[in-house]
Design a protein around this motif. Sequence first.
Motif, PDB file in Angstrom:
ATOM      1  N   ASN A   1      52.417 -47.369  74.468  1.00 38.89           N
ATOM      2  CA  ASN A   1      53.124 -48.603  74.147  1.00 38.89           C
ATOM      3  C   ASN A   1      52.328 -49.807  74.596  1.00 38.89           C
ATOM      4  O   ASN A   1      52.111 -50.750  73.847  1.00 38.89           O
ATOM      5  CB  ASN A   1      54.500 -48.595  74.816  1.00 38.89           C
ATOM      6  CG  ASN A   1      55.315 -49.817  74.433  1.00 38.89           C
ATOM      7  OD1 ASN A   1      55.238 -50.291  73.306  1.00 38.89           O
ATOM      8  ND2 ASN A   1      56.081 -50.320  75.371  1.00 38.89           N
ATOM      9  N   TRP A   2      51.850 -49.759  75.842  1.00 41.92           N
ATOM     10  CA  TRP A   2      51.098 -50.891  76.367  1.00 41.92           C
ATOM     11  C   TRP A   2      49.618 -50.785  76.001  1.00 41.92           C
ATOM     12  O   TRP A   2      48.974 -51.759  75.623  1.00 41.92           O
ATOM     13  CB  TRP A   2      51.262 -50.986  77.886  1.00 41.92           C
ATOM     14  CG  TRP A   2      50.445 -52.089  78.474  1.00 41.92           C
ATOM     15  CD1 TRP A   2      49.312 -51.972  79.212  1.00 41.92           C
ATOM     16  CD2 TRP A   2      50.670 -53.498  78.327  1.00 41.92           C
ATOM     17  NE1 TRP A   2      48.821 -53.197  79.551  1.00 41.92           N
ATOM     18  CE2 TRP A   2      49.639 -54.170  79.011  1.00 41.92           C
ATOM     19  CE3 TRP A   2      51.636 -54.267  77.678  1.00 41.92           C
ATOM     20  CZ2 TRP A   2      49.546 -55.548  79.089  1.00 41.92           C
ATOM     21  CZ3 TRP A   2      51.541 -55.650  77.744  1.00 41.92           C
ATOM     22  CH2 TRP A   2      50.518 -56.266  78.444  1.00 41.92           C
ATOM     23  N   ALA A   3      49.084 -49.575  76.070  1.00 40.83           N
ATOM     24  CA  ALA A   3      47.654 -49.400  75.788  1.00 40.83           C
ATOM     25  C   ALA A   3      47.372 -49.607  74.304  1.00 40.83           C
ATOM     26  O   ALA A   3      48.097 -49.092  73.456  1.00 40.83           O
ATOM     27  CB  ALA A   3      47.221 -47.999  76.201  1.00 40.83           C
ATOM     28  N   THR A   4      46.342 -50.375  74.028  1.00 38.23           N
ATOM     29  CA  THR A   4      45.902 -50.524  72.634  1.00 38.23           C
ATOM     30  C   THR A   4      44.953 -49.364  72.317  1.00 38.23           C
ATOM     31  O   THR A   4      44.382 -48.761  73.238  1.00 38.23           O
ATOM     32  CB  THR A   4      45.139 -51.845  72.457  1.00 38.23           C
ATOM     33  OG1 THR A   4      44.036 -51.833  73.357  1.00 38.23           O
ATOM     34  CG2 THR A   4      46.018 -53.049  72.746  1.00 38.23           C
TER      35      THR A   4
ATOM     36  N   GLY B   1      41.678 -49.929  73.977  1.00 36.64           N
ATOM     37  CA  GLY B   1      41.739 -49.729  75.423  1.00 36.64           C
ATOM     38  C   GLY B   1      41.799 -48.254  75.776  1.00 36.64           C
ATOM     39  O   GLY B   1      41.158 -47.797  76.717  1.00 36.64           O
TER      40      GLY B   1
ATOM     41  N   TYR C   1      39.003 -45.832  77.918  1.00 34.02           N
ATOM     42  CA  TYR C   1      39.244 -44.904  79.022  1.00 34.02           C
ATOM     43  C   TYR C   1      38.873 -43.478  78.633  1.00 34.02           C
ATOM     44  O   TYR C   1      38.461 -42.681  79.459  1.00 34.02           O
ATOM     45  CB  TYR C   1      40.709 -44.962  79.470  1.00 34.02           C
ATOM     46  CG  TYR C   1      40.862 -45.786  80.720  1.00 34.02           C
ATOM     47  CD1 TYR C   1      40.327 -45.333  81.924  1.00 34.02           C
ATOM     48  CD2 TYR C   1      41.516 -47.008  80.709  1.00 34.02           C
ATOM     49  CE1 TYR C   1      40.439 -46.081  83.074  1.00 34.02           C
ATOM     50  CE2 TYR C   1      41.630 -47.766  81.849  1.00 34.02           C
ATOM     51  CZ  TYR C   1      41.097 -47.299  83.037  1.00 34.02           C
ATOM     52  OH  TYR C   1      41.191 -48.045  84.172  1.00 34.02           O
TER      53      TYR C   1
ATOM     54  N   GLN D   1      56.513 -51.074  89.452  1.00 34.07           N
ATOM     55  CA  GLN D   1      55.968 -52.347  88.961  1.00 34.07           C
ATOM     56  C   GLN D   1      56.838 -52.928  87.848  1.00 34.07           C
ATOM     57  O   GLN D   1      57.022 -54.134  87.759  1.00 34.07           O
ATOM     58  CB  GLN D   1      54.540 -52.126  88.454  1.00 34.07           C
ATOM     59  CG  GLN D   1      53.818 -53.432  88.194  1.00 34.07           C
ATOM     60  CD  GLN D   1      52.356 -53.222  87.806  1.00 34.07           C
ATOM     61  OE1 GLN D   1      51.831 -52.124  87.864  1.00 34.07           O
ATOM     62  NE2 GLN D   1      51.706 -54.288  87.409  1.00 34.07           N
ATOM     63  N   TYR D   2      57.366 -52.051  86.984  1.00 32.56           N
ATOM     64  CA  TYR D   2      58.159 -52.537  85.856  1.00 32.56           C
ATOM     65  C   TYR D   2      59.637 -52.699  86.202  1.00 32.56           C
ATOM     66  O   TYR D   2      60.434 -53.065  85.338  1.00 32.56           O
ATOM     67  CB  TYR D   2      58.015 -51.578  84.658  1.00 32.56           C
ATOM     68  CG  TYR D   2      56.603 -51.466  84.122  1.00 32.56           C
ATOM     69  CD1 TYR D   2      55.718 -52.536  84.210  1.00 32.56           C
ATOM     70  CD2 TYR D   2      56.143 -50.302  83.539  1.00 32.56           C
ATOM     71  CE1 TYR D   2      54.426 -52.440  83.737  1.00 32.56           C
ATOM     72  CE2 TYR D   2      54.848 -50.197  83.060  1.00 32.56           C
ATOM     73  CZ  TYR D   2      53.990 -51.278  83.169  1.00 32.56           C
ATOM     74  OH  TYR D   2      52.711 -51.177  82.703  1.00 32.56           O
TER      75      TYR D   2
ATOM     76  N   ASP E   1      50.130 -50.759  96.878  1.00 32.34           N
ATOM     77  CA  ASP E   1      48.765 -50.752  96.349  1.00 32.34           C
ATOM     78  C   ASP E   1      48.196 -49.348  96.302  1.00 32.34           C
ATOM     79  O   ASP E   1      47.115 -49.086  96.818  1.00 32.34           O
ATOM     80  CB  ASP E   1      47.885 -51.672  97.196  1.00 32.34           C
ATOM     81  CG  ASP E   1      48.371 -53.093  97.124  1.00 32.34           C
ATOM     82  OD1 ASP E   1      48.285 -53.679  96.042  1.00 32.34           O
ATOM     83  OD2 ASP E   1      48.867 -53.595  98.142  1.00 32.34           O
TER      84      ASP E   1
ATOM     85  N   PHE F   1      46.917 -47.870  93.919  1.00 35.74           N
ATOM     86  CA  PHE F   1      45.719 -47.708  93.095  1.00 35.74           C
ATOM     87  C   PHE F   1      44.431 -47.858  93.909  1.00 35.74           C
ATOM     88  O   PHE F   1      43.393 -47.315  93.525  1.00 35.74           O
ATOM     89  CB  PHE F   1      45.736 -48.673  91.908  1.00 35.74           C
ATOM     90  CG  PHE F   1      46.695 -48.212  90.851  1.00 35.74           C
ATOM     91  CD1 PHE F   1      46.374 -47.144  90.040  1.00 35.74           C
ATOM     92  CD2 PHE F   1      47.935 -48.797  90.718  1.00 35.74           C
ATOM     93  CE1 PHE F   1      47.268 -46.671  89.088  1.00 35.74           C
ATOM     94  CE2 PHE F   1      48.845 -48.336  89.779  1.00 35.74           C
ATOM     95  CZ  PHE F   1      48.515 -47.274  88.956  1.00 35.74           C
ATOM     96  N   THR F   2      44.503 -48.567  95.007  1.00 34.80           N
ATOM     97  CA  THR F   2      43.337 -48.634  95.886  1.00 34.80           C
ATOM     98  C   THR F   2      43.059 -47.236  96.448  1.00 34.80           C
ATOM     99  O   THR F   2      41.909 -46.775  96.467  1.00 34.80           O
ATOM    100  CB  THR F   2      43.582 -49.629  97.031  1.00 34.80           C
ATOM    101  OG1 THR F   2      43.951 -50.879  96.453  1.00 34.80           O
ATOM    102  CG2 THR F   2      42.356 -49.812  97.899  1.00 34.80           C
TER     103      THR F   2
ATOM    104  N   ASN G   1      41.916 -44.833  93.565  1.00 36.14           N
ATOM    105  CA  ASN G   1      40.502 -45.050  93.240  1.00 36.14           C
ATOM    106  C   ASN G   1      39.605 -44.415  94.288  1.00 36.14           C
ATOM    107  O   ASN G   1      38.594 -43.783  93.965  1.00 36.14           O
ATOM    108  CB  ASN G   1      40.198 -46.549  93.168  1.00 36.14           C
ATOM    109  CG  ASN G   1      40.383 -47.098  91.770  1.00 36.14           C
ATOM    110  OD1 ASN G   1      39.543 -46.897  90.907  1.00 36.14           O
ATOM    111  ND2 ASN G   1      41.497 -47.764  91.529  1.00 36.14           N
TER     112      ASN G   1
END
Lengths: 256, 262
Positions: free
Chosen positions: B20-23, B26, B30, B84-85, B167, B169-170, B173
């Motif tokens: 939905n969000w990813a084009t 994009g 990935y 987040q949403y 956070d 995602f830090t 990663n």
Amino acid sequence: MRAALRAAEMQLKLQVINPFAYLGVAIYPLIMTVLALFLLAPSSQPGRIAYAILGGGLTGLWGTTYVDAGNGLNTERWMGTLEQLMGCPTPLSVIMLGKVATNVLLGVGAFGLSIGVAFIGFHRVLPPVDGGPFAVSFLLTIVAFFAVGMALAPIFPLARWSFTIANGAEALIYILCGFMFPTTGLPSWVQAISSLLPPTWTIRALYAATGQPVGRDYGQWWLTATLLIVVYVAIAFAFFRFAEARARVSGQLARA
Amino acid sequence: MTQLRVFVSSSILQYRAMFNWATPLGYLAYKLLLPVCQLIFLVQLGTFATGRSNVLYFAVGNALQVTAINGIFGVVSTVGNERQYGTLPLLLGSPANRLATFLGRAAVHVADGISSVIIAFAVAALLYGLDVSRSNLPLLAGCVLLISVTTCGLGLMLGSLSLIMRDIFTIANTVYYLLLILCGINFAVNRLPGWAQVISYSLPMTRGVAAARQAVAGAPLRDVLGLLAGEAAVGAIYVAIGYALFRWLENRARLGGLQEAL
């Protein structure tokens, strides 16, 4: 100038409290340095250790310059402040000038960490460097990263997928610019693309100053890099004007 | 039956949410750009450091590691994005079976991770001459499936942590890049210090990648059975820890009236 300084100050404050920024400045370059040290430390050519130590620092410098600058604009998009940023009287290029400059300066810190982890973790130090050429090449590398970062930054407000592309292409820049291995081993058509990027020339000079067998044509490399930097800065300002006009016409800033 | 329905609907919704969000551009970035660029960079670095004779060692290891892009980033974002949403309170308030919901979110990423590895192997074959004609392909396929599942287990555990960390995602990663060092992707695990080897063998991928390397060389199943069993056990432990953590944090949120589990 005042607006750019304020943007730089604000960016610094935002980065200090942003855990993700520490990933680019510290964690990621450390991991890349350690990985490269494991691979290069046992090499029969001890001078190659420079590619691990400086290469780790370069990954941090590039990550903070470009990826964090892009991520910063994406965050503005997420927080709903991108419209204000684009709508304010100060040109976006001036704001980004301050933001990217801060990121570049933060990225320089990655070199200290790479040198530290090489010494503490692997008891390795940089090979003897040719001081003058090394200093000039290092400063030019910072400016080259800044120029490329500025030229690419206008893409971020135009499309939300741009950061995904930037993130995906991060390693491509490492390859093209010879962050951790010489570009001379790449196919000639890839080298032709590499030669269009200013960091390729400054990084080559940087490694030459550490004694790597990549030639000694400092003057030619610095001149080429400087000309390319001028071109990239000119492209950046033209591209910023285009991006601002396009965003106003399309009205699709947040969902672009 | 209800649990199966929750699992399937959770998987379908996860698939729809992902796109939905990813084009398409994009997603392709990935799917292709990130793994291919990373693969080429690390193979070039590896061969520069150790010589062209080791090119396939780096190609195979790094082709297998791309499954962690889905297993970690994909899965972590499915749980972390609820916060987040602003949909986390709705999830916590729903009566759906948590394990089915939890695993349903990972299923899409397992499939997506496998397709990433196939693309990476194709690139390795094209650029570096990786020849799998003498490989034990069914066993290699099994190894890839297992690695995809076990890395999703790690992703689910990290995703649960996202309920109490803003956070995540830090950390995700950091873990993702540490796998390049710790899991025998770019050099043998026995080159690591002893304490790091302990961490290495407590992570998914380490045994799976070792088994897959043998499968590429044509080894039969009996030669790698122990490695695969170990890999499956490690993955199961991560799923169990992730699920237990999720339930504990959920209960803590209910008791404390903490809508976002923090």
